[in-house]
Design an enzyme around this catalytic site. Sequence first.
Site, PDB file in Angstrom:
ATOM      1  CD  GLU A  29     -11.975  13.655   2.839  1.00  0.00           C
ATOM      2  OE1 GLU A  29     -13.179  13.825   2.706  1.00  0.00           O
ATOM      3  OE2 GLU A  29     -11.106  14.549   2.771  1.00  0.00           O
ATOM      4  CB  THR A  30     -12.638   7.474   7.319  1.00  0.00           C
ATOM      5  OG1 THR A  30     -11.505   6.647   7.021  1.00  0.00           O
ATOM      6  CG2 THR A  30     -13.438   7.722   6.061  1.00  0.00           C
ATOM      7  CG  HIS A  33      -9.402   2.860   7.565  1.00  0.00           C
ATOM      8  ND1 HIS A  33     -10.558   2.191   7.274  1.00  0.00           N
ATOM      9  CD2 HIS A  33      -8.414   1.940   7.473  1.00  0.00           C
ATOM     10  CE1 HIS A  33     -10.281   0.934   7.011  1.00  0.00           C
ATOM     11  NE2 HIS A  33      -8.986   0.755   7.120  1.00  0.00           N
ATOM     12  CB  SER A  41       0.357  -0.505   7.432  1.00  0.00           C
ATOM     13  OG  SER A  41       1.165   0.276   6.590  1.00  0.00           O
ATOM     14  NE  ARG A  62       8.358  10.948   9.105  1.00  0.00           N
ATOM     15  CZ  ARG A  62       7.476  10.130   9.656  1.00  0.00           C
ATOM     16  NH1 ARG A  62       6.255  10.051   9.183  1.00  0.00           N
ATOM     17  NH2 ARG A  62       7.821   9.389  10.677  1.00  0.00           N
ATOM     18  CD1 TRP A  80      -2.049   2.271   1.226  1.00  0.00           C
ATOM     19  CD2 TRP A  80      -3.433   0.528   1.033  1.00  0.00           C
ATOM     20  NE1 TRP A  80      -3.314   2.766   1.138  1.00  0.00           N
ATOM     21  CE2 TRP A  80      -4.193   1.728   1.027  1.00  0.00           C
ATOM     22  CE3 TRP A  80      -4.108  -0.698   0.931  1.00  0.00           C
ATOM     23  CZ2 TRP A  80      -5.579   1.730   0.917  1.00  0.00           C
ATOM     24  CZ3 TRP A  80      -5.484  -0.693   0.833  1.00  0.00           C
ATOM     25  CH2 TRP A  80      -6.210   0.514   0.813  1.00  0.00           C
ATOM     26  CD  GLU A 116      -3.267  -6.778   5.635  1.00  0.00           C
ATOM     27  OE1 GLU A 116      -2.816  -5.739   5.112  1.00  0.00           O
ATOM     28  OE2 GLU A 116      -4.432  -6.882   6.064  1.00  0.00           O
ATOM     29  CB  VAL A 133      -0.630   4.673   7.723  1.00  0.00           C
ATOM     30  CG1 VAL A 133      -2.158   4.657   7.790  1.00  0.00           C
ATOM     31  CG2 VAL A 133      -0.084   3.308   8.091  1.00  0.00           C
ATOM     32  CB  ILE A 134      -1.242   8.727   3.529  1.00  0.00           C
ATOM     33  CG1 ILE A 134       0.240   8.437   3.259  1.00  0.00           C
ATOM     34  CG2 ILE A 134      -1.576  10.198   3.217  1.00  0.00           C
ATOM     35  CD1 ILE A 134       0.706   8.669   1.848  1.00  0.00           C
TER      36      ILE A 134
END
Length: 151
Positions: free
Chosen positions: A88-89, A91, A59, A130, A25, A61, A84-85
């Site tokens: 809107e939620t 998550h 991520s 990063r 991802w 997994e 992980v970015i």
Amino acid sequence: MKIEKNNYKDISGENLKIGIVVSTWNSKITNDLYFSAKKKLEHLNVKSKDIYKMEVPGSFELIYGAKKMAENQRLDAIIVFGSVIKGETPHFDFICNAVSNGIKDLNIKLNIPVIFGVLTDLNINQAIVRSSGDKNKGIECAIAAIQMANL
Ligand code: DLZ
């Protein structure tokens, strides 16, 4: 005042076997982390044949991937890379919490260190910064893996 990061000296990855679990991802980011870490590990004397790569879908997994790697290979350390970015939620918060706790739990349970290379960014630009140049977390994780494997 300049914040001093890991002030490492005189470390060597000679004879170490390192596993790297990579989430696909946001793969542009995670591949950059992986290749930077691999290059740094080799620079610090880890042989290319002793670096094992496993890909997982996201991520979340990474936890199971690292556990499987620890069970199936004789390794001295594992690094996990994810990106992980924030969207809107909520998550983002669930994944970040789950993966950081999961990797922490593996460090308690397993007999080898699992190095946390998950970027948790508010936007893609932060993730690019990063995962490239001086602030590259891939390099930082490679150094941490060697330090921890040699404890
Ligand atoms: C579902 C999801 C979302 C929304 N965002 C990310 C992300 O920014 N970075 C990442 O690595 N994975 C994301 N995922 C996928 C989850 O990690 C996981 O792969 C799925 O929920 C399936 O378990």
